[in-house]
Structure formats: structure tokens, C-alpha cells
Design a protein around this motif. Structure first.
Motif: not given
Length: 116
Positions: A8-15, A22-28, A33-38, A96-100
Motif C-alpha cells: 500500500i502506498g503511503v506518504e511517509a513511515v517513521e520507525y 511506527v508512525r505512518t502518514q497517508f493520503d486520505q 484509514a483502515s487499509i493504511a492501518i492494516i 497519521a497513524i501511530t502504532i505502538t
């Protein structure tokens, strides 16, 4: 810069290695959002997205999309936090999505004195 996570294409990923976050920036406009999360969660867990529990087993995907829908010119942030597959997930209305990992949150709280 476009990046791909689990196909899945996203704008940026930071670890952030210290916390496991992990923080992901995606183009809504392009990616729900649900696809970017998974996709991000599958990347973190080094697994195929179809191997994960369905997101709808934890949160109503339609409601999630409505909550974090692109906010045309409004100020502020709307966000939602929930847990899925042993991870705390926060989705922000600005894409933006943040997953910990939950165990990292527990360890961090303990170190700050909450667990003593």
C-alpha cells in the motif's frame, strides 16, 4: 516521498526503535484509514495483511473512516485510539497513524512509576 508498506502506498513511515512505535502518514484521498492501518500493522508484524484479525473485529471501519475523514480547511485534530493485534493504534484526522506494541506501553508506564 511515497513509500510502500505491505503493498500500500503511503506518504511517509517513521520507525522509533526505542519505543517500537511506527508512525505512518497517508493520503486520505487515496487510501482509507483502515487499509493504511492494516498495511502498517502487517509491516510491523512482518506478516501478510490477510493473516491479521480483521480490523472490523475491533473497531467499526465505517465509523473510523467517518471520524478521520479529510477535514477541509478546519483547524484541530480528531483522533481515535484502540488496540488491535496487541498494538495501541491512534489514527489522526490529518492522515497519521501511530502504532505502538502494548508491551512497550506497559513497560514505559512501569518505568514512570505507574506500575510500582
Amino acid at each position: 516521498m511515497d513509500v510502500t508498506v505491505s503493498g500500500i502506498g503511503v506518504e511517509a513511515v517513521e520507525y522509533f526503535q526505542e519505543s517500537g512505535t511506527v508512525r505512518t502518514q497517508f493520503d486520505q484521498k487515496k487510501t482509507p484509514a483502515s487499509i493504511a492501518i492494516i498495511a502498517t500493522l502487517a509491516d510491523i508484524m512482518d506478516t501478510d495483511p490477510v493473516e491479521l484479525d480483521p480490523l472490523h473485529s475491533t473497531v467499526d471501519s465505517d465509523e473510523l473512516e467517518a471520524l478521520v475523514r479529510v477535514r477541509n480547511g478546519t483547524n484541530g485534530d480528531t483522533h481515535v485510539t484502540f488496540t488491535h493485534e496487541g498494538h495501541a493504534i491512534t489514527v489522526h484526522s490529518y492522515g497519521a497513524i501511530t502504532i505502538t506494541p502494548e508491551h512497550e506501553l506497559t513497560a514505559e508506564n512501569y518505568e514512570r512509576g505507574a506500575g510500582r
